[in-house]
Design an enzyme around this catalytic site. Sequence first.
Site, PDB file in Angstrom:
ATOM      1  N   ASP A 150       0.808  -1.232   0.000  1.00 55.79           N
ATOM      2  CA  ASP A 150       0.000   0.000   0.000  1.00 55.79           C
ATOM      3  C   ASP A 150       0.841   1.282   0.000  1.00 55.79           C
ATOM      4  OD1 ASP A 150       0.887  -0.454   2.555  1.00 55.79           O
ATOM      5  OD2 ASP A 150      -0.995   0.017   3.548  1.00 55.79           O
ATOM      6  N   GLU A 235      14.517  -3.441   9.526  1.00 60.62           N
ATOM      7  CA  GLU A 235      15.391  -2.868   8.503  1.00 60.62           C
ATOM      8  C   GLU A 235      16.848  -2.985   8.933  1.00 60.62           C
ATOM      9  OE1 GLU A 235      12.766  -1.393   9.866  1.00 60.62           O
ATOM     10  OE2 GLU A 235      11.394  -0.714   8.289  1.00 60.62           O
TER      11      GLU A 235
END
Length: 289
Positions: A150, A235
């Site tokens: 998204d 990350e």
Amino acid sequence: MPFVNIKKQYLAIGMLIFVILFFFNSKPAFQCQISTDNQVVSYLPIIYGITPTYTRLAQKADLTRLSQTLMLVKNFHWIVVEDAETKTDLVKNFLKETGLKYTHLNVKTHSSKHSTASGVEQRNLALDWLRDHLAKIEDKRGVVYFMDDDNTYALKVFDEMRKINKVGTWPVGIVGGMRVEMPVVTDGKITGFNAVWKPFRPFPIDMAGFAINATLFLEKPDAKFSRKVQSGFQESEILKYFTTKDELEPLAENCTKVYVWHTRTQKPSIINPKKLKHPPVISDAHIEV
Ligand SMILES: *[C@@H]1O[C@H](CO)[C@@H](O)[C@H](O)[C@H]1NC(C)=O
Ligand SMILES: *[C@@H]1O[C@H](CO)[C@@H](O)[C@H](O)[C@H]1NC(C)=O
């Protein structure tokens, strides 16, 4: 009629010269196209986009928007991983219809009370597939990019990531409580990070803000995401295998441009038809949304 004869002769000679020139010209041009020089100039690293996805009302809408961006990206391979026990017909048919080059995988997240991290199993499965795939093919070059279904991606972000040597990074718009979360670049080197959400993260960068040289995943077979790290550290978890803060390559004009936004699709609220005073004339259950 000597005049006409001369004209015909000139015409014939002219045509002969034209034909000779045509053949001499076209031969080198043809050789140029297959020469290695030309291949270097036109080499476009393949991008492996890894997208975890799960069933929800806005899923097809989000995937449609993303796929129609990807249709404009050259040399792109989409790895879509469903958080599901089995592949759904919706995603199966959807991917087929996009005409994109894709790989469809699935793995169900094992919910745990210790971690709410999403996408860990799905991204790791994609990395397993990637290593397998690269081991089998001759050209192991490429770029790996982790993409939410998204987010909003400008085409320029794909041009940027093809420039990476090892790991490249760039700003991400509307994320971590900021207008833009970004590396701070001085004289072409990253000297810090402008982040306010958990700034103590080893790499305070959103998943959409970096890409990794695909070949490196073969050199680091253990590199993967982990369920054990706290939220916001995925990350850093993957980046630590490949790079350091000093080695990170700043892209998007020394990290001054935003080419990707961490947009979120609002959860839609649907009314239960049974609770309506004026229910719809027919049921819509047979329509895929
Ligand atoms: C990635 O690394 C490999 C090996 O070091 C190198 O050959 C390649 O050019 C690099 N870049 C890309 C986009 O693969
Ligand atoms: C980034 O900054 C360096 C140093 O100031 C400069 O040499 C380089 O041209 C810049 N790169 C881009 C793409 O703007």
